[in-house]
Motif scaffolding. Structure first.
Motif, short mmCIF file in Angstrom:
data_model
loop_
_atom_site.label_atom_id
_atom_site.label_comp_id
_atom_site.label_asym_id
_atom_site.label_seq_id
_atom_site.Cartn_x
_atom_site.Cartn_y
_atom_site.Cartn_z
N ALA A 1 24.48 -3.40 -21.60
CA ALA A 1 25.15 -3.46 -20.50
C ALA A 1 26.75 -2.76 -20.92
O ALA A 1 27.83 -3.02 -20.58
CB ALA A 1 25.22 -4.85 -20.73
N CYS A 2 26.94 -1.23 -21.20
CA CYS A 2 27.83 -0.81 -22.31
C CYS A 2 28.44 0.61 -20.63
O CYS A 2 27.37 0.50 -19.64
CB CYS A 2 27.14 -0.08 -22.65
N SER A 3 29.26 0.86 -21.01
CA SER A 3 29.07 1.88 -19.80
C SER A 3 28.21 2.96 -19.55
O SER A 3 27.51 3.07 -20.40
CB SER A 3 31.45 2.74 -19.95
N ALA A 4 28.29 3.59 -18.57
CA ALA A 4 27.71 4.74 -18.83
C ALA A 4 27.27 5.65 -18.94
O ALA A 4 26.58 6.00 -20.24
CB ALA A 4 27.64 4.99 -16.69
N LEU A 5 28.45 5.85 -20.18
CA LEU A 5 28.98 7.34 -20.88
C LEU A 5 28.10 6.44 -22.26
O LEU A 5 27.55 7.76 -23.05
CB LEU A 5 30.60 7.71 -21.11
N GLU A 6 28.27 5.67 -22.47
CA GLU A 6 27.77 5.18 -23.72
C GLU A 6 26.20 5.21 -23.71
O GLU A 6 25.44 4.62 -24.78
CB GLU A 6 28.35 3.73 -24.05
N ALA A 7 26.08 4.10 -22.52
CA ALA A 7 24.32 4.12 -22.19
C ALA A 7 23.45 5.83 -22.82
O ALA A 7 22.70 5.89 -22.89
CB ALA A 7 24.61 3.18 -20.92
N ALA A 8 24.23 6.87 -21.74
CA ALA A 8 23.20 8.04 -22.10
C ALA A 8 23.36 8.27 -22.97
O ALA A 8 23.00 9.67 -23.36
CB ALA A 8 24.66 8.59 -20.90
N ARG A 9 24.93 7.70 -24.17
CA ARG A 9 24.77 8.70 -25.02
C ARG A 9 23.21 7.48 -26.31
O ARG A 9 22.89 8.38 -27.25
CB ARG A 9 26.21 8.46 -26.03
N LEU A 10 23.97 6.55 -26.00
CA LEU A 10 22.38 5.58 -26.81
C LEU A 10 21.19 5.80 -26.25
O LEU A 10 20.16 5.57 -27.42
CB LEU A 10 22.12 4.24 -26.40
N THR A 11 20.60 7.04 -25.34
CA THR A 11 19.68 6.60 -24.73
C THR A 11 18.57 7.95 -24.63
O THR A 11 17.75 8.46 -24.15
CB THR A 11 19.01 6.94 -23.87
N GLN A 12 19.98 9.48 -25.03
CA GLN A 12 19.78 10.52 -25.14
C GLN A 12 18.63 10.34 -25.57
O GLN A 12 17.74 11.90 -25.08
CB GLN A 12 20.69 11.33 -25.98
N ASP A 13 18.27 10.46 -27.00
CA ASP A 13 17.12 11.41 -27.66
C ASP A 13 15.78 9.93 -27.10
O ASP A 13 15.03 10.97 -26.53
CB ASP A 13 17.11 10.60 -28.93
N ILE A 14 15.66 9.24 -26.17
CA ILE A 14 14.79 7.82 -26.10
C ILE A 14 14.02 8.12 -24.91
O ILE A 14 13.38 8.11 -24.45
CB ILE A 14 14.31 7.12 -26.52
N ALA A 15 15.29 8.89 -23.53
CA ALA A 15 15.43 8.66 -22.21
C ALA A 15 16.07 10.26 -21.95
O ALA A 15 17.06 9.97 -21.08
CB ALA A 15 15.74 7.49 -21.69
#
Length: 431
Positions: free
Chosen positions: A252-266
């Motif tokens: 439930a973080c910002s779009a940029l944070e979510a993008a960083r956290l998912t860049q390897d798995i999705a």
């Protein structure tokens, strides 16, 4: 055994997700990298003792925000005590303009339009006819249309006094760039969600007291753990070290944070989340007193400002009288939505232009700037045909990873209601 849910992000989406997950029997751990909860609708500590708490901008709710209002009640907040409710009005400094009376929204809209003092008879009838066409079409349109294209042929006075200010207030995007599809959805909710749906709800208390602080107390009383000032560096670390045995994760973080956290798995989803354009909102708070030292006031709690003067374009579209709203006489909040051009000009130029707007409102007044607040990524740019990422970054991860936020695929613009509904949906999907 209770399912363990980790929520990454303590804005309104994260708080809504955490509360909903607890209600459904989960053990919740919430992580927020900022020192306070609230995300883009938060309060900061006052600069000195006795000073009012500073919000990161002036926020507006409407009566149709049913999920947000219900969430506030759940965590012990009475909306009637912390929000000033008024029928929708778009009036100028003299109190002239559109005023919707109380009652069913469609009837109120008709009465308000027909009584508008500055529109001609043909303009009033044309607006009602256009609104009727939108209603007959279910408030749907070609998703490629902008609001300006949707309203092509409409009288300039109607665009100036109603459509353009409503569009920039609701979508934080200028009408020539804003999605007509989303704009019509906002109108539909306001007009067809029952009496009071179009009412303006203006915070009488600091934003922190509307949800962040009460939600924190409620969550902790119900066994949730909240960690502030800690950035989640990787989802793998979160599920093992910080929240061992987590059965599900809600980003439930910002779009940029979510993008960083998912860049390897999705990676595909990550690129979509990172691709948003953003619109800033600037709020300038100032004090205004007469020559006799008495605090000044406005004709209404919220006043619409002209877009241009003879000399230059005006930055702020609205000014809020905090004397009428929060009981702070002489304090006013000038709000610039779609503020990218003014952010580019810089703080000094923006403050000078706001000062000129205030002097035009109150010639000869004593003015003192209190604060300048620029939320540079206040909302995503709500453009026609905008692709918004799905709540599940990867179907293979769907049993344990869901994303929440106002930017997730859905019918709403970047609003508190969109964030709350998204957070609740994420919790329901996992628990």
């Amino acid at each position: 055994m209770k399912p363990r849910i980790a929520v990454v992000g303590g804005g309104w989406a994260g708080l809504a997700a955490a509360v909903a997950a607890v209600q459904r029997g989960a053990q919740v751990s919430l992580f927020e990298m900022a020192p306070t909860l609230g995300g883009r609708a938060r309060s900061t500590a006052p600069k000195h003792p006795g000073a009012p708490a500073l919000d990161n901008g002036q926020h507006i709710l409407i009566g149709a925000y049913s999920a947000t209002l219900d969430l506030m009640r759940t965590v012990g907040v009475d909306p009637e005590q912390v929000l000033l409710r008024r029928p929708l009005s778009l009036v100028n400094a003299h109190g002239q303009g559109l005023r919707l009376p109380q009652g069913p929204a469609l009837i109120a809209l008709t009465r308000g339009v027909l009584s508008h003092p500055a529109w001609t008879g043909p303009e009033r009838l044309a607006l009602l006819a256009r609104s009727g066409v939108w209603a007959l079409r279910g408030f749907r349109c070609d998703p490629r249309l902008s609001v300006a294209e949707l309203c092509r042929g409409m009288a300039p006075a109607l665009r100036r006094d109603l459509i353009d200010p409503l569009c920039v207030a609701a979508l934080n995007t200028p009408a020539d760039q804003a999605s007509a599809e989303v704009f019509l959805r906002v109108l539909r909710d306001a007009l067809f969600s029952g009496p009071g749906a179009a009412d303006l709800l203006l915070p009488k208390a600091p934003l922190a007291e509307l949800l962040p602080h009460p939600a924190q107390r409620w969550l902790e009383q119900h066994g949730a753990t909240i960690t502030l000032g800690q950035r989640v560096e990787a989802l793998g670390a979160l599920s093992t070290a910080d929240a061992p045995g987590a059965d599900g994760i809600i980003l439930a973080c910002s779009a940029l944070e979510a993008a960083r956290l998912t860049q390897d798995i999705a990676p595909t989803w990550s690129r979509e989340a990172a691709a948003f354009g953003y619109e800033p909102i600037v709020t300038v708070n100032l004090q205004a007193h007469g020559l006799d030292g008495r605090p000044l006031n406005l004709a209404a709690p919220m006043v619409q400002l002209p877009e241009h003067t003879e000399a230059q374009p005006n930055p702020a579209q609205f000014v809020f009288d905090q004397g009428q709203i929060q009981g702070q006489p002489g304090r006013f909040s000038f709000v610039i939505s779609g503020a990218a051009p003014w952010v580019e000009r810089g703080q000094a130029a923006t403050l000078a232009a706001i000062q000129a707007q205030a002097e035009a409102l109150w010639p000869g007044a004593r003015l003192a700037v209190e604060s300048y607040v620029a939320e540079k990524r206040a909302t995503f740019r709500c453009t026609p045909g905008l692709h918004r990422p799905a709540a599940r970054p990867d179907p293979r991860l769907s049993p344990r990873l869901v994303v929440a936020g106002d930017y997730i695929e859905g019918p709403y613009p970047a609003t508190l209601e969109g964030a709350v509904r998204s957070g609740q949906a994420a919790a329901h999907a996992l628990v």
